[in-house]
Enzyme design. Structure first.
Site, short mmCIF file in Angstrom:
data_model
loop_
_atom_site.label_atom_id
_atom_site.label_comp_id
_atom_site.label_asym_id
_atom_site.label_seq_id
_atom_site.Cartn_x
_atom_site.Cartn_y
_atom_site.Cartn_z
CB VAL A 43 -14.98 23.18 27.74
CG1 VAL A 43 -14.29 24.39 27.16
CG2 VAL A 43 -16.47 23.30 27.66
CB CYS A 44 -16.55 18.17 29.46
SG CYS A 44 -17.95 19.18 29.73
CB THR A 45 -13.35 16.84 25.43
OG1 THR A 45 -14.71 16.83 25.05
CG2 THR A 45 -12.61 15.72 24.81
#
Lengths: 151, 165
Positions: A43-45
């Protein structure tokens, strides 16, 4: 979490290249600290990728981004290359999460930062802050532009 | 000069949006190089929905994303948007220029015109318009679907699919 109007808590952290970045270095410009849980979690990506897409426009409005997580500088270096992003990532690695804790967005139970944005003004005061209600809710790039517009 | 990027809802359907099907409206922000979008496409294309596709190319993650978005817009100028869209979604392993030319040939797209159009300002602006409307609506991942104006990031879940079926 740290509230607008407060003085930004001090810090000195290593970036992905081992260069020290301290609060004092941010004087005179508008900075957004992007707290995120961990490098390489999918998700951070997307979060940092989308910020990268609008980076030229953020910078045109005088705002500079720094990612912050509890990962090491070496992991940050690999993550930055993996994502193809251009803004620095700061390692809140040792003592783990100390700066994230000062900004009030450390998740003690999980041992990493929460997803949060903190805008620091040229005088090193907190202009705006936002914390995601859940790790799955990613703060949109639009929120940063809203905050810039409100200044 | 570009419009600003502060918050705004996803725009309502426009005359030049890419639209297919009939039923409840689903506005999709997607990236033609994104494997999750390809998976979502397999589900969405069988649902009785009025589907609008908008570009959300994330180039730092998918280096060919913008090139593909521009190509799809160039195909659209020849009335072949969905044909090229499906062709790309069905095979994301062949995305270089020669692969695009081969796809054009298969789909009956005039190659000279395609090559000109995909580098044109009007096509670039069209893709940019979609991307910026997505940023303003808070899109942070692909695919993101808007159903009844509510953002549904990621692959459509069982509940959403059941509701739309």
């Amino acid at each position: 979490m740290i509230a607008p109007g407060s003085e930004a808590p001090d810090f000195a952290l290593s970036d992905q290249d081992g260069q020290q970045v301290s609060l004092a270095d941010l004087r005179g410009k508008t900075t957004v600290l992007v707290f995120y849980p961990l490098d390489f979690s999918p998700v951070c990506t997307d979060q940092l990728n989308v910020y990268q897409e609008v980076l030229p426009e953020l910078e045109a409005q005088g705002a500079f981004l720094y990612g912050v997580s509890v990962d090491s500088a070496f992991a940050h270096k690999a993550f930055q290359e993996h994502l193809g992003i251009g803004f620095p990532l700061l390692a809140d690695f040792h003592p783990k999460g100390q700066v994230t804790t000062r900004y009030g967005v450390y998740n003690d139970e999980r041992g990493h930062g929460q997803r949060a944005l903190v805008m620091i003004g040229p005088e090193l005061d907190v202009k705006w802050s936002h914390r995601s209600p859940s790790p799955l809710e990613i703060p949109g790039a639009n929120l940063i532009f809203d905050a810039l517009e409100a200044q | 000069m570009h419009s600003k990027l502060s918050s705004a809802g996803a725009p309502p359907p426009a005359e030049d949006d890419h639209l297919r099907g009939d039923g409840p409206l689903v506005v999709e922000y997607a990236d033609l190089e994104c494997p999750y979008c390809a998976r979502a496409n397999l589900v969405l294309r069988d649902l009785p929905i009025r589907r609008i596709f908008r570009h959300f190319p994330v180039v730092s993650k998918h280096p060919r994303a913008r090139v593909l978005a521009l190509a799809a817009e160039a195909a659209a100028l020849q009335g072949r948007f969905w044909e090229l869209h499906d062709s790309l979604m069905d095979d994301q392993g062949h995305l270089e220029d020669p692969h695009l030319w081969a796809r054009c040939e298969t789909l009956g797209i005039d190659l000279d015109r395609f090559e000109h159009d995909r580098r044109s300002q009007v096509v670039a602006e069209r893709v940019e318009r979609d991307f910026r409307s997505g940023v303003r609506a808070g899109v942070m991942t692909t695919p993101t679907l808007f159903v009844d104006g509510v953002a549904r990031p990621g692959l459509p879940g069982e509940d959403l699919i059941a509701r739309l079926r």
